[in-house]
Design an enzyme around this catalytic site. Structure first.
Site, PDB file in Angstrom:
ATOM      1  N   GLY A 101       2.434   2.519  10.696  1.00 14.32           N
ATOM      2  CA  GLY A 101       3.351   3.629  10.498  1.00 14.32           C
ATOM      3  C   GLY A 101       4.072   4.053  11.769  1.00 14.32           C
TER       4      GLY A 101
ATOM      5  N   HIS B 154      -9.527   1.096   4.880  1.00 13.36           N
ATOM      6  CA  HIS B 154      -8.264   1.350   5.587  1.00 13.36           C
ATOM      7  C   HIS B 154      -8.524   2.343   6.722  1.00 13.36           C
ATOM      8  CE1 HIS B 154      -4.215   2.649   6.493  1.00 13.36           C
ATOM      9  NE2 HIS B 154      -3.791   1.552   5.888  1.00 13.36           N
TER      10      HIS B 154
ATOM     11  N   GLU C  87      -6.914   4.788   7.764  1.00 11.38           N
ATOM     12  CA  GLU C  87      -6.681   6.205   7.426  1.00 11.38           C
ATOM     13  C   GLU C  87      -7.893   6.795   6.706  1.00 11.38           C
ATOM     14  OE1 GLU C  87      -2.930   5.634   5.452  1.00 11.38           O
ATOM     15  OE2 GLU C  87      -2.006   5.152   7.382  1.00 11.38           O
TER      16      GLU C  87
ATOM     17  N   GLY D 253       2.832  -1.034   4.262  1.00 12.08           N
ATOM     18  CA  GLY D 253       2.863   0.374   3.890  1.00 12.08           C
ATOM     19  C   GLY D 253       4.282   0.823   3.608  1.00 12.08           C
ATOM     20  N   GLY D 254       4.923   1.409   4.624  1.00 12.15           N
ATOM     21  CA  GLY D 254       6.247   2.016   4.471  1.00 12.15           C
ATOM     22  C   GLY D 254       7.266   1.138   3.761  1.00 12.15           C
TER      23      GLY D 254
ATOM     24  N   GLU E   9      -5.325  -4.800  10.738  1.00 10.27           N
ATOM     25  CA  GLU E   9      -4.308  -3.760  10.915  1.00 10.27           C
ATOM     26  C   GLU E   9      -4.570  -3.005  12.215  1.00 10.27           C
ATOM     27  OE1 GLU E   9      -2.385  -2.610   6.942  1.00 10.27           O
ATOM     28  OE2 GLU E   9      -4.151  -1.354   7.192  1.00 10.27           O
TER      29      GLU E   9
ATOM     30  N   ASN F  17       0.871  -1.181   0.000  1.00 15.75           N
ATOM     31  CA  ASN F  17       0.000   0.000   0.000  1.00 15.75           C
ATOM     32  C   ASN F  17       0.907   1.230   0.000  1.00 15.75           C
ATOM     33  OD1 ASN F  17      -1.810   2.045   0.538  1.00 15.75           O
ATOM     34  ND2 ASN F  17      -2.307   1.362   2.616  1.00 15.75           N
ATOM     35  N   TRP F  18       1.017   1.844  -1.162  1.00 15.49           N
ATOM     36  CA  TRP F  18       1.951   2.972  -1.299  1.00 15.49           C
ATOM     37  C   TRP F  18       1.428   4.237  -0.635  1.00 15.49           C
ATOM     38  CZ3 TRP F  18       4.985   3.470  -6.512  1.00 15.49           C
ATOM     39  CH2 TRP F  18       5.584   2.247  -6.825  1.00 15.49           C
ATOM     40  N   LYS F  19       0.150   4.271  -0.332  1.00 16.03           N
ATOM     41  CA  LYS F  19      -0.482   5.484   0.201  1.00 16.03           C
ATOM     42  C   LYS F  19      -0.195   6.665  -0.742  1.00 16.03           C
ATOM     43  CE  LYS F  19      -0.225   3.365   4.680  1.00 16.03           C
ATOM     44  NZ  LYS F  19      -0.149   3.488   6.138  1.00 16.03           N
TER      45      LYS F  19
ATOM     46  N   SER G 201       3.399  -1.862  10.302  1.00 16.59           N
ATOM     47  CA  SER G 201       4.862  -1.895  10.476  1.00 16.59           C
ATOM     48  C   SER G 201       5.489  -3.249  10.132  1.00 16.59           C
ATOM     49  CB  SER G 201       5.249  -1.466  11.899  1.00 16.59           C
ATOM     50  OG  SER G 201       4.845  -0.121  12.129  1.00 16.59           O
TER      51      SER G 201
HETATM   52  P1  PGA Z   1       2.823   0.496   7.593  1.00 18.09           P
HETATM   53  O1  PGA Z   1       1.359   0.668   6.961  1.00 18.09           O
HETATM   54  O2  PGA Z   1       3.365  -0.811   7.055  1.00 18.09           O
HETATM   55  O3  PGA Z   1       3.606   1.691   7.120  1.00 18.09           O
HETATM   56  O4  PGA Z   1       2.654   0.449   9.075  1.00 18.09           O
HETATM   57  C1  PGA Z   1       0.515  -0.428   6.813  1.00 18.09           C
HETATM   58  C2  PGA Z   1      -0.803   0.014   6.251  1.00 18.09           C
HETATM   59  O5  PGA Z   1      -1.288   1.091   6.627  1.00 18.09           O
HETATM   60  O6  PGA Z   1      -1.399  -0.676   5.408  1.00 18.09           O
END
Ligand code: PGA
Length: 253
Positions: free
Chosen positions: A176, A98, A100, A237-238, A170, A9-11, A216
């Site tokens: 993050g 998600h 967010e 994500g990251g 999640e 997930n590149w966001k 993470s």
């Molecule tokens: P993260 O994000 O790996 O940067 O914690 C995961 C996500 O939000 O899908």
């Protein structure tokens, strides 16, 4: 056997040039080094789905995913993107709910129900996200809370439809933050969610459901998390923004 999936997930990250470079690197390394049967999903921002889709075309086990879709089929919704549009450009997966988006866009369980319905109607695989806040975890009752997220947004589906869903657990406190759920914490929740699905849809359906862990995930902790019996891969994500890290995660499956 359940499908094993690693989704990136590149966001809201990377320009087109940066993204093209990363996807090209990924496709090359995955082709040369990875023998895993795991499904890899790349979920970049909307404008990149078509050019990246051309790059991953022909790579076995790599598919494009979107980070969101709108909860209405079409019409006067300025700035939104429909499930049908995503399907029409070759997207196969869509992340729905998600944390967010629940937080910043105020998405409700009812809207997520509509998104799931539209995604399935257009042949997309929803990656349905759920998870509790730190306060909810500390207060207890977090397993029931996350179960209720599934009940409210998914349990209207029939068995065939539910069989097409991928779930991503999640914990919000792990997204993050660099704090990962321990493998015991992940396994506890994944087993509970599978049990929750089994109660409604039967054990056979629950046993076929892929439940990903997100929060993470990195090259250093993926192997231990993926070794849990009920963890079927990750939503990353990251670490999906660096080709080496992401490939190491894929190799950990
Ligand atoms: P993260 O994000 O790996 O940067 O914690 C995961 C996500 O939000 O899908």
């Amino acid at each position: 056997m359940r499908a094993k999936i690693v989704a990136g997930n590149w966001k809201m990250n990377k320009t087109l040039d940066e993204g093209l470079k990363l996807v090209t690197e990924l496709v090359n390394i995955l082709r040369d080094e990875v023998r895993s049967e795991a499904q890899v999903v790349l979920a970049p921002p909307f404008p990149y789905l078509i050019p990246f889709g051309r790059i991953v075309e022909g790579s076995p086990h790599v598919a494009m995913g979107a980070q969101n879709c709108y909860h209405r089929p079409s019409g006067a919704y300025t700035g939104e993107v429909s499930a049908e549009m995503l399907a029409s450009v070759g997207v196969k997966y869509v992340i729905i709910g998600h944390s967010e988006r629940r937080q910043y866009a105020g998405e409700t369980n009812e809207q997520l129900t509509e998104k799931v319905n539209l995604a399935l109607q257009h042949g997309l695989t929803p990656i349905f996200c759920c998870g509790e806040t730190l306060e909810q975890r500390q207060a207890g009752g977090y397993v029931a809370f996350v179960g209720s997220q599934l009940t409210e947004s998914l349990f209207h589906l029939d068995t065939t439809q539910l069989g097409k869903i991928v779930i991503a657990y999640e914990p919000i406190w792990a997204i993050g933050t660099g704090v990962t759920a321990s493998s015991a914490q992940a396994q506890e929740m994944h087993a509970a969610l599978r049990g929750h699905v089994a109660e409604r849809y039967g054990q056979a359906t629950a046993d076929r459901l892929s439940i990903l862990y997100g929060g993470s995930v990195g090259a250093a902790n993926a192997r231990e998390l993926f070794a849990c019996p009920d963890v079927d891969g990750g939503l990353v994500g990251g670490a999906s923004l660096k080709s080496r890290d992401f490939v190491e995660i894929v190799k950990s499956i």
